[in-house]
Structures are given as C-alpha cells and as structure tokens.
Scaffold this motif. Structure first.
Motif, mmCIF file in Angstrom:
data_model
loop_
_atom_site.group_PDB
_atom_site.id
_atom_site.type_symbol
_atom_site.label_atom_id
_atom_site.label_comp_id
_atom_site.label_asym_id
_atom_site.label_seq_id
_atom_site.Cartn_x
_atom_site.Cartn_y
_atom_site.Cartn_z
ATOM 1 N N GLU A 339 0.807 -1.214 0.000
ATOM 2 C CA GLU A 339 0.000 0.000 0.000
ATOM 3 C C GLU A 339 0.845 1.272 0.000
ATOM 4 O OE1 GLU A 339 -3.139 0.091 -0.492
ATOM 5 O OE2 GLU A 339 -3.272 -2.102 -0.532
ATOM 6 N N GLN A 347 1.563 11.519 -6.138
ATOM 7 C CA GLN A 347 0.251 11.691 -5.510
ATOM 8 C C GLN A 347 -0.052 13.175 -5.268
ATOM 9 O OE1 GLN A 347 -2.065 9.252 -4.823
ATOM 10 N NE2 GLN A 347 -0.674 7.953 -6.013
ATOM 11 N N ASN A 351 -3.173 15.189 -6.837
ATOM 12 C CA ASN A 351 -4.115 15.941 -6.007
ATOM 13 C C ASN A 351 -4.281 17.377 -6.520
ATOM 14 O OD1 ASN A 351 -4.358 17.746 -3.143
ATOM 15 N ND2 ASN A 351 -5.765 16.008 -3.385
ATOM 16 N N PRO A 370 -10.581 14.947 5.194
ATOM 17 C CA PRO A 370 -9.162 15.015 5.567
ATOM 18 C C PRO A 370 -8.942 15.584 6.966
ATOM 19 C CG PRO A 370 -9.454 15.763 3.326
ATOM 20 C CD PRO A 370 -10.810 15.619 3.913
ATOM 21 N N VAL A 373 -9.273 12.833 9.357
ATOM 22 C CA VAL A 373 -8.129 11.915 9.288
ATOM 23 C C VAL A 373 -6.906 12.526 9.954
ATOM 24 C CG1 VAL A 373 -6.548 10.713 7.738
ATOM 25 C CG2 VAL A 373 -8.984 10.800 7.192
ATOM 26 N N TYR A 395 -13.642 10.924 -4.057
ATOM 27 C CA TYR A 395 -12.827 9.926 -3.368
ATOM 28 C C TYR A 395 -11.415 9.847 -3.947
ATOM 29 C CZ TYR A 395 -16.476 8.100 -0.343
ATOM 30 O OH TYR A 395 -17.422 7.975 0.642
ATOM 31 N N LEU A 398 -9.634 12.727 -2.408
ATOM 32 C CA LEU A 398 -9.333 12.427 -1.005
ATOM 33 C C LEU A 398 -8.159 11.452 -0.892
ATOM 34 C CD1 LEU A 398 -12.969 12.042 0.343
ATOM 35 C CD2 LEU A 398 -11.339 13.808 1.031
ATOM 36 N N SER A 399 -8.159 10.433 -1.731
ATOM 37 C CA SER A 399 -7.098 9.422 -1.682
ATOM 38 C C SER A 399 -5.739 10.035 -1.987
ATOM 39 C CB SER A 399 -7.399 8.291 -2.673
ATOM 40 O OG SER A 399 -8.618 7.657 -2.352
ATOM 41 N N ILE A 402 -4.463 12.262 0.967
ATOM 42 C CA ILE A 402 -3.962 11.521 2.135
ATOM 43 C C ILE A 402 -2.671 10.788 1.790
ATOM 44 C CG2 ILE A 402 -4.521 9.661 3.752
ATOM 45 C CD1 ILE A 402 -7.463 10.503 3.452
ATOM 46 N N ARG A 403 -2.588 10.213 0.586
ATOM 47 C CA ARG A 403 -1.370 9.502 0.184
ATOM 48 C C ARG A 403 -0.192 10.452 -0.015
ATOM 49 N NH1 ARG A 403 -4.454 5.511 -4.067
ATOM 50 N NH2 ARG A 403 -4.853 3.793 -2.601
ATOM 51 N N VAL A 409 -4.361 4.516 2.191
ATOM 52 C CA VAL A 409 -5.784 4.603 1.880
ATOM 53 C C VAL A 409 -6.211 3.285 1.241
ATOM 54 C CG1 VAL A 409 -7.578 5.798 0.577
ATOM 55 C CG2 VAL A 409 -5.652 7.093 1.516
ATOM 56 N N ASN A 411 -9.279 1.816 -0.694
ATOM 57 C CA ASN A 411 -10.542 2.115 -1.359
ATOM 58 C C ASN A 411 -11.274 0.824 -1.712
ATOM 59 O OD1 ASN A 411 -10.584 4.993 -1.535
ATOM 60 N ND2 ASN A 411 -8.926 4.872 -3.036
#
Length: 423
Positions: A339, A347, A351, A370, A373, A395, A398-399, A402-403, A409, A411
C-alpha cells in the motif's frame, strides 16, 4: 407355488409363510407401494408388507389385476389379505430379507385391519453405524494418540499404535479435500492400490518407487495431464497479455485445478514471462537492457508470489514449484509495503490536478474528511448523489491528498465502474 386356503379365525405371521403351507390370513401394513414395468411381466404393482412382529415381505399384483386392487391398496394402510400365493423370492432385486414373496389371485380378498397397531417393531433396517464404518487414515508418523488430561507427557510420547481389530464391515474411506495435498493423494491411492503393507508399497507403480503420492497418482494415470490448462494459458497470453496469463496461472494453482503445477510452469513459462523484459526496460528507461532467462523467470515468479501473498497464500504450498531467488528472505509486512508503493510526489501532483477541477459543492465534502483523518478524530461519512455527480471523483481527490502525506488509503467499491476508477 401354492394357493393359501382361507380360515376366518387363524392369523399367520409373515415369518410362518411358506409355499404349499395352509394358512388363513395375514394382517399387515403397506409400508411401500410403487409401480414397476419389465418386458416379461409388463406393468405390476409392487409392495412391501410388515406384520405386527416387524417382519417384512414383498408382495406383487400382476398387470391384469391392478384395476381390481388399485383402490384397495394404499401405502400406509393396514389390511387383511386372504387367498394369496407364496413363492420363492427370485428376480433382479430383493426388497426384503424374506426368502419368499406374496402374489395376488383374482380371488384374493383385501380388507381393512382395524386393530392393527400404529407402531410395530422394526426388524428390517440395521443401524447405519453397524453396516458402514468410517475408515480413517493418516500420513506416516501422524497417527492420532488418545490420552487423559492428567497423563504425563512421557507416557503420551511412548504410546504405541493399537492395531485395528479385524472384522466384517462395509467401510468408506474418510473424505479429504484436494487442498490437503499429500493426504488427498494418499486417499486416491488407497482406493486404487490393493494389499499394500507399508507406505512405500502405496507409492510403487510397475516396480518403480515414486518419491511422492502425487507422483504415484500421476504414474497410474489417476490424475489429469493438465494439457487443457497449458493450452488455456497459451491462449490467454496470445489474446490478452502475459500479466493476465500469470494471474490466470495463479488462480489455477489456488483452485487446485492443476495436477502437476511445476509441469505446467515448465511448459508455459515462455508465455508467462513474455512481457517481463519489455516492462523492465520501460520502468528503468533503458531500452537496451538485457536479462538472462533465469532473471526473467525469477521476476515472473516474484510477481506470482506477491499475488499469492496478497491473498493469504504462498508458493510454499507447492513444493515442486520453483521459487523466486529471494523467496523467504522478506521479514516485513507485505500488505503495508504494497500500500506504500506509490510515489508521494506523484500523488501530490495528482491531487493538485484534481483540485483544479473540483466544484464548490465537492470541495465542501472534501475538506471535512481530511480534517477528520489528520486530527485523528475518526468518523463515518456517507456521500450520496446521482450517477455522474462526481462521487468517485471526490474519493480520488481524497485518496491522493492523504497519500501525498505518506499515509495508507484502502478504497473499496460495490460497482464495477467505480472499482475501475478507484485505486
């Protein structure tokens, strides 16, 4: 064969019936009734009678008499039968242990037996455990040992195997799932090899002692030759890609479809590794890169092993299968490492790209999650909207957010389209 003369007062039991013996009548219950047909006698009505003692006898009504007795004979009824014939129980099958059968005449009388008991002793069926015995077996040095809770360990370790008692029984070898590997192949051989006196005898085929039970099964022709699976892998490689073919090969292994996986590997490794060199040249940016055959095989096996590990399995289950060179040397947590394989900088760029396209309504949702989190406050969020309103887009944003902070993450999606879009 004889006719039975009637008398109103004398009642005979089924055990007393014999050809040419005079008797008055029998009182029985019809426990089974069915129609039968064969070329010699045509259509007949067949029955099984049971008397008050629980003794059973087969009875038959010929084709010409079925119409006469059809409305008088019903399964479950208690009846009185007079004027019938008794003859030897011969034929293709026997429904009762009684040596004779009952046949109906045109003059046979059938009436109700009002005082017949509702329950009678059952002398027909034997206990299932008396006629069928489960035959357990085990691999060498793996026999079961029974001991008491407070028995010393030294006494348990020194226990000797007690030989089975010899006797007569209908036995059935215990069922074993193919996933049990050695034990499964041992069971296959026990159903085939006659009179073995040792585990080595079971593995001998035409004078050759094979190293494993699986090899012995294959030598006896008890297992498939896997040709159809070899062709399936070749077709998958031609029609799709080697990556897909490797996943197909892994699924064949997990489902226990292959009799000899290592043979299939040797026959198809060129198809399973067809794209390895190309992928490595692209990953490294070196179009002139060259790899040895062993290196290519090792990379493919590593990919297959990683696929297994992500599904809670391993190539260790197949001792004859080749393993990647670094097999067994990994000591980390593969799920976490898998992961975290993404590049944080990529990433972050993803984003930024997504945030440039986000709507005000989507941004309102995006900013709440976020915060939960990053502040470790947790929560459950339900994002609702019609198809095409951008739920999956949110999503993805969001992924990537965070990554980009080096976090994990996971999903999941319930629909196929969303699953393709989410990573």
């Amino acid at each position: 064969m004889a006719m039975v003369r009637a008398s109103k007062n004398i009642v005979s039991y089924v055990r007393e019936l014999k050809p040419r013996k005079d008797t008055s009548r029998i009182e029985v219950r019809i426990v089974r009734l069915w129609r039968n047909y064969n070329k010699e006698s045509g259509n007949t009505m067949e029955m099984v009678f049971v008397d008050k003692e629980g003794t059973r006898i087969h009875a038959s009504v010929g084709e010409q008499l079925i119409k006469k007795f059809d409305d008088k004979l019903r399964e479950g009824d208690a009846i009185v039968v007079q004027l019938f014939k008794v003859y030897d129980a011969i034929g293709e099958y026997s429904t009762t242990p009684h040596p004779y059968k009952i046949g109906f005449f045109q003059t046979t009388f059938v009436g109700k037996a009002d005082d017949f008991p509702s329950a009678v002793p059952e002398n027909y069926f034997a206990d299932f455990s008396d006629i069928l015995e489960k035959l357990d077996f085990h691999l060498p040095d793996q026999e079961l040992v029974f001991f008491y809770e407070d028995e010393p360990i030294e006494s348990i370790l020194n226990k000797k195997t007690v030989p089975r008692e010899r006797g007569f029984a209908i036995g059935r070898i215990a069922h074993i799932q193919p996933s049990s590997d050695k034990l499964y192949f041992l069971r296959v051989l026990l159903n085939w090899v006659r009179g073995p006196t040792s585990y080595e005898d079971i593995r001998i085929v035409d004078g050759v002692l094979y190293p494993t039970y699986e090899d012995a099964c294959y030598a006896l022709g008890l297992m498939d030759d896997d040709k159809e699976f070899i062709e399936a892998i070749k077709d998958a490689s031609d029609c799709s890609s080697a990556t897909y073919a490797r996943k197909l090969f892994a699924r064949m292994l997990v489902s226990k479809s292959l009799s000899q996986p290592h043979v299939v590997w040797e026959a198809t490794w060129e198809y399973l590794t067809d794209d390895i060199l190309y992928k490595k040249r692209r990953e490294t940016g070196r179009p002139d890169m060259n790899l040895t055959i062993e290196q290519i095989k090792n990379i493919a096996l590593t990919e297959i092993e990683n696929h297994f590990l992500s599904n809670g399995c391993s190539l260790k289950k197949w001792p004859h299968m080749p393993k990647p060179e670094d097999f067994g040397s990994y000591n980390g947590i593969r799920l976490i490492d898998d992961e975290l394989k993404y590049v944080v900088e990529d990433q972050l760029k993803e984003n930024e790209r997504l945030m440039a396209m986000i709507t005000d309504e989507q941004r309102g949702v995006y900013e709440q999650i976020p915060d939960a989190v990053l502040n470790d406050s947790g929560g459950v969020f339900f994002l609702y909207g019609y198809g095409g309103t951008g739920k999956t887009f949110v999503y993805r944003a969001l992924s990537s957010a965070i990554r980009s902070r080096g976090m994990i993450v996971l999903n999941t999606a319930s629909s196929g389209i969303a699953a393709l879009l989410l990573e």
